[in-house]
Design a protein around this motif. Structure first.
Motif, PDB file in Angstrom:
ATOM      1  N   THR A  15       0.766  -1.210  -0.065  1.00 34.79           N
ATOM      2  CA  THR A  15       0.027   0.055   0.120  1.00 34.79           C
ATOM      3  C   THR A  15       0.876   1.303  -0.044  1.00 34.79           C
ATOM      4  O   THR A  15       2.064   1.061   0.369  1.00 34.79           O
ATOM      5  CB  THR A  15      -0.808   0.187   1.352  1.00 34.79           C
ATOM      6  OG1 THR A  15      -0.010   0.071   2.566  1.00 34.79           O
ATOM      7  CG2 THR A  15      -1.749  -1.063   1.229  1.00 34.79           C
ATOM      8  N   SER A  16       0.294   2.347  -0.562  1.00 33.16           N
ATOM      9  CA  SER A  16       0.977   3.628  -0.327  1.00 33.16           C
ATOM     10  C   SER A  16       0.177   4.561   0.294  1.00 33.16           C
ATOM     11  O   SER A  16      -1.042   5.094  -0.095  1.00 33.16           O
ATOM     12  CB  SER A  16       1.258   4.072  -1.847  1.00 33.16           C
ATOM     13  OG  SER A  16       2.142   3.157  -2.665  1.00 33.16           O
ATOM     14  N   ALA A  51      16.618  16.031  -6.713  1.00 32.43           N
ATOM     15  CA  ALA A  51      15.123  16.364  -6.329  1.00 32.43           C
ATOM     16  C   ALA A  51      14.130  15.407  -7.122  1.00 32.43           C
ATOM     17  O   ALA A  51      13.154  14.886  -6.679  1.00 32.43           O
ATOM     18  CB  ALA A  51      14.894  17.838  -6.182  1.00 32.43           C
ATOM     19  N   ASN A  52      14.496  15.679  -8.513  1.00 31.34           N
ATOM     20  CA  ASN A  52      13.400  14.820  -9.482  1.00 31.34           C
ATOM     21  C   ASN A  52      13.441  13.199  -9.342  1.00 31.34           C
ATOM     22  O   ASN A  52      12.315  12.609  -9.580  1.00 31.34           O
ATOM     23  CB  ASN A  52      13.956  15.330 -10.812  1.00 31.34           C
ATOM     24  CG  ASN A  52      15.233  14.559 -11.409  1.00 31.34           C
ATOM     25  OD1 ASN A  52      16.102  14.390 -10.519  1.00 31.34           O
ATOM     26  ND2 ASN A  52      15.049  13.931 -12.628  1.00 31.34           N
ATOM     27  N   THR A  53      14.228  12.583  -8.397  1.00 30.74           N
ATOM     28  CA  THR A  53      14.246  11.181  -8.153  1.00 30.74           C
ATOM     29  C   THR A  53      13.087  10.908  -7.449  1.00 30.74           C
ATOM     30  O   THR A  53      12.383   9.986  -7.301  1.00 30.74           O
ATOM     31  CB  THR A  53      15.648  10.943  -7.391  1.00 30.74           C
ATOM     32  OG1 THR A  53      16.583  11.119  -8.286  1.00 30.74           O
ATOM     33  CG2 THR A  53      15.389   9.313  -7.062  1.00 30.74           C
ATOM     34  N   TRP A  54      12.629  11.736  -6.298  1.00 31.01           N
ATOM     35  CA  TRP A  54      11.758  11.691  -5.443  1.00 31.01           C
ATOM     36  C   TRP A  54      10.491  12.345  -5.595  1.00 31.01           C
ATOM     37  O   TRP A  54       9.894  12.855  -4.709  1.00 31.01           O
ATOM     38  CB  TRP A  54      12.245  11.832  -3.792  1.00 31.01           C
ATOM     39  CG  TRP A  54      13.623  11.502  -3.672  1.00 31.01           C
ATOM     40  CD1 TRP A  54      14.901  11.844  -3.865  1.00 31.01           C
ATOM     41  CD2 TRP A  54      13.880   9.921  -3.668  1.00 31.01           C
ATOM     42  NE1 TRP A  54      15.717  10.764  -3.831  1.00 31.01           N
ATOM     43  CE2 TRP A  54      15.173   9.755  -3.498  1.00 31.01           C
ATOM     44  CE3 TRP A  54      12.876   8.610  -3.728  1.00 31.01           C
ATOM     45  CZ2 TRP A  54      15.669   8.279  -3.447  1.00 31.01           C
ATOM     46  CZ3 TRP A  54      13.440   7.579  -3.378  1.00 31.01           C
ATOM     47  CH2 TRP A  54      14.879   7.352  -3.178  1.00 31.01           C
ATOM     48  N   LYS A  55       9.993  12.616  -6.675  1.00 37.72           N
ATOM     49  CA  LYS A  55       8.742  13.098  -6.965  1.00 37.72           C
ATOM     50  C   LYS A  55       7.635  12.517  -6.302  1.00 37.72           C
ATOM     51  O   LYS A  55       7.494  10.943  -6.301  1.00 37.72           O
ATOM     52  CB  LYS A  55       8.388  13.402  -8.594  1.00 37.72           C
ATOM     53  CG  LYS A  55       9.369  14.337  -9.149  1.00 37.72           C
ATOM     54  CD  LYS A  55       9.045  14.145 -10.431  1.00 37.72           C
ATOM     55  CE  LYS A  55      10.121  14.852 -11.468  1.00 37.72           C
ATOM     56  NZ  LYS A  55      10.005  14.718 -12.933  1.00 37.72           N
ATOM     57  N   ILE A  83       7.839   5.213  -6.947  1.00 41.28           N
ATOM     58  CA  ILE A  83       8.870   6.122  -6.561  1.00 41.28           C
ATOM     59  C   ILE A  83      10.085   5.268  -6.554  1.00 41.28           C
ATOM     60  O   ILE A  83      10.900   5.625  -6.956  1.00 41.28           O
ATOM     61  CB  ILE A  83       8.445   6.705  -5.119  1.00 41.28           C
ATOM     62  CG1 ILE A  83       7.339   7.680  -5.506  1.00 41.28           C
ATOM     63  CG2 ILE A  83       9.535   7.143  -4.465  1.00 41.28           C
ATOM     64  CD1 ILE A  83       6.379   8.327  -4.400  1.00 41.28           C
ATOM     65  N   VAL A  84       9.805   4.016  -5.899  1.00 44.27           N
ATOM     66  CA  VAL A  84      11.062   3.025  -6.176  1.00 44.27           C
ATOM     67  C   VAL A  84      11.388   2.823  -7.270  1.00 44.27           C
ATOM     68  O   VAL A  84      12.762   2.704  -7.597  1.00 44.27           O
ATOM     69  CB  VAL A  84      10.774   1.793  -5.009  1.00 44.27           C
ATOM     70  CG1 VAL A  84      12.205   1.057  -5.218  1.00 44.27           C
ATOM     71  CG2 VAL A  84      10.464   2.409  -3.528  1.00 44.27           C
TER      72      VAL A  84
END
Length: 152
Positions: A15-16, A51-55, A83-84
């Motif tokens: 779940t998220s 920063a763009n990695t973790w949108k 995300i992962v």
């Protein structure tokens, strides 16, 4: 009857939950100690800081071990699986830019555990980034270059 793959079985229960903090572990392909190579480790570290990695999320802490990555990620409005997946995709591209390879960088799936709300988040982050100490890679965490936490 079709047999479910391990990664599919993991996704079924995943779940998220916005605002929730997850501890993530993902291993390199066949547990290859890929990140003993400093060029590869630096490339993935840059991805961790981008920063763009973790949108849709915020990476609170992470440590890159020779054959796996641990992270503490707090979701905003994003989906944990996506995300992962984005992190692994960007990290794979970064590794291939410095060391072209014909086989994958990461195993297909990852392990996640939701952090209980009553857990001290900073203490959990300290435990996470102390992995190189427990693995005997360094005698002090300051000697290990591939980790970070937002509280620094």
């Amino acid at each position: 009857m079709r047999k479910l793959s391990e990664s599919h079985r993991l996704r079924i229960a995943r779940t998220s939950e916005p605002g929730h903090i997850y501890l993530i572990t993902t291993a390199t392909w066949n547990r290859t100690p890929l990140f003993r190579d400093h060029a590869c480790a630096r490339a993935v570290s840059r991805v961790c800081h981008a920063a763009n990695t973790w949108k849709g999320a915020r990476c609170l802490a992470w440590v890159l071990m020779p054959d796996h990555w641990h992270g503490m990620v707090q979701l905003d409005d994003g989906d944990l699986w996506k995300i992962v997946g984005r992190f692994k995709s960007l990290a794979s591209r970064a590794v291939r830019d410095v060391r072209p390879r014909s086989y994958p960088v990461w195993q297909k799936s990852f392990h996640d555990a939701g952090l209980r709300r009553d857990v001290d988040v900073k203490a959990a982050a300290r435990y996470l980034v102390a992995n190189p100490l427990r693995a005997g890679l360094v005698s002090t965490i300051g000697d290990y270059p591939y980790w970070n936490a937002v509280w620094l």
